[in-house]
Design a protein around this motif. Structure first.
Motif, PDB file in Angstrom:
ATOM      1  N   UNK A 140      39.552  26.330  44.434  1.00  0.00           N
ATOM      2  CA  UNK A 140      38.815  27.378  44.664  1.00  0.00           C
ATOM      3  C   UNK A 140      40.011  27.836  45.723  1.00  0.00           C
ATOM      4  N   UNK A 141      41.678  27.237  44.994  1.00  0.00           N
ATOM      5  CA  UNK A 141      43.051  27.996  45.477  1.00  0.00           C
ATOM      6  C   UNK A 141      43.829  27.680  45.359  1.00  0.00           C
ATOM      7  N   UNK A 142      45.178  28.016  45.306  1.00  0.00           N
ATOM      8  CA  UNK A 142      45.748  28.504  44.530  1.00  0.00           C
ATOM      9  C   UNK A 142      46.487  26.662  43.432  1.00  0.00           C
ATOM     10  N   UNK A 143      46.921  27.300  42.046  1.00  0.00           N
ATOM     11  CA  UNK A 143      46.284  26.392  41.071  1.00  0.00           C
ATOM     12  C   UNK A 143      45.228  25.824  40.952  1.00  0.00           C
ATOM     13  N   UNK A 218      30.781  43.354  40.940  1.00  0.00           N
ATOM     14  CA  UNK A 218      32.598  43.531  40.593  1.00  0.00           C
ATOM     15  C   UNK A 218      32.936  42.172  42.076  1.00  0.00           C
ATOM     16  N   UNK A 219      31.920  41.806  42.596  1.00  0.00           N
ATOM     17  CA  UNK A 219      32.350  40.857  43.975  1.00  0.00           C
ATOM     18  C   UNK A 219      31.441  39.431  43.835  1.00  0.00           C
ATOM     19  N   UNK A 220      30.487  39.777  43.388  1.00  0.00           N
ATOM     20  CA  UNK A 220      30.086  38.789  42.995  1.00  0.00           C
ATOM     21  C   UNK A 220      31.230  36.724  42.914  1.00  0.00           C
ATOM     22  N   UNK A 221      32.222  37.600  42.408  1.00  0.00           N
ATOM     23  CA  UNK A 221      33.306  36.265  42.223  1.00  0.00           C
ATOM     24  C   UNK A 221      33.703  35.993  43.669  1.00  0.00           C
ATOM     25  N   UNK A 222      34.116  36.690  44.706  1.00  0.00           N
ATOM     26  CA  UNK A 222      34.405  36.948  45.871  1.00  0.00           C
ATOM     27  C   UNK A 222      35.132  36.065  46.283  1.00  0.00           C
ATOM     28  N   UNK A 223      34.173  34.419  45.876  1.00  0.00           N
ATOM     29  CA  UNK A 223      35.233  33.352  46.714  1.00  0.00           C
ATOM     30  C   UNK A 223      36.165  32.625  45.331  1.00  0.00           C
TER      31      UNK A 223
END
Length: 256
Positions: A140-143, A218-223
């Motif tokens: 859920x973060x970088x990489x 469009x923002x359902x994957x905002x996490x």
């Protein structure tokens, strides 16, 4: 008003859809922790228990968590109609607006409690894999899951908390939309189906590029895209308030 909200929370957490939702949220992480096909599907070999928490959120937000929120929000009013208790509630000295706002506050809290149960289940399920520093990422973060080097428990926890809070914010307008349709149809099944159909229709509208930045879906994957929160969070709030206002107006004029 506080007593009314607490009463609605008590009734909400006794609903079958909510009880099942908590059970699914708690059990889902254990399925991922034991899944033998993670390497084939995700190219992932679990390096930390924090990744179990992330996997549960990623899988749940694909369909399960939005569906559970839709069902709970629809049933919060639909169950009152089915059991014949709604009319007796309206005979008490409180307005329709107060009653619906109490239900709204309860269903808006539910996504965060549901995600909290998933988070807790993920931490427990991930204990055998360890919760210490590890080389990799939470997903859920970088990489992504590969990460960008050594990740400390504090950094992993902060990434996961941020993602769960953003996921909760995404589910707020979904809950408000389901409650709106619950008011319009006074039926759990019809309200839930209408809410799901509306979300699916919004997904199809991505074919209109000018509309895409303003669509709820469009923002359902905002996490997964915290960088989009500057535009996404205000828009999600507008949707939530708009659906809530329409629900109140419809409930005031509804012939019960």
């Amino acid at each position: 008003m506080l007593r009314l909200v607490l009463l609605e929370l008590f009734k909400l957490f006794r609903l079958r859809s909510v009880v099942l939702g908590f059970a699914f949220a708690l059990l889902l992480p254990f399925l991922w922790a034991l899944a033998p096909g993670l390497k084939e599907v995700y190219g992932l070999v679990l390096a930390s228990g924090w990744q179990v928490v992330a996997l549960s959120l990623l899988a749940g937000m694909e369909f399960l968590f939005p569906f559970l929120v839709v069902m709970a929000a629809s049933e919060s009013l639909g169950s009152e109609v089915a059991q014949g208790t709604l009319k007796s509630l309206l005979l008490r000295p409180l307005s329709r607006t107060q009653l619906l706002l109490a239900k709204l506050m309860a269903v808006l809290l539910y996504p965060f409690v549901l995600l909290g149960a998933s988070f807790l289940g993920g931490v427990v399920a991930g204990l055998p894999h360890g919760l210490g520093p590890f080389f990799g990422g939470t997903g859920l973060g970088e990489g992504g899951f590969a990460g960008a080097g050594l990740l400390t428990p504090k950094e992993a926890l902060l990434e996961l908390l941020r993602a769960h809070l953003l996921a909760g914010a995404v589910l707020l307008p979904v809950a408000a939309l389901a409650l709106l349709f619950g008011v319009l149809f006074l039926s759990t099944a019809a309200g839930a189906l209408a809410a799901v159909a509306t979300l699916l229709l919004m997904r199809l509208l991505v074919a209109f590029p000018a509309l895409k930045p303003f669509l709820l879906t469009t923002y359902l994957d905002l996490h997964l895209r915290p960088q989009a929160a500057a535009l996404g969070l205000p828009l999600l709030l507008v949707y939530t308030l708009g659906f809530a206002l329409l629900a109140v107006l419809a409930f005031e004029r509804k012939d019960l």
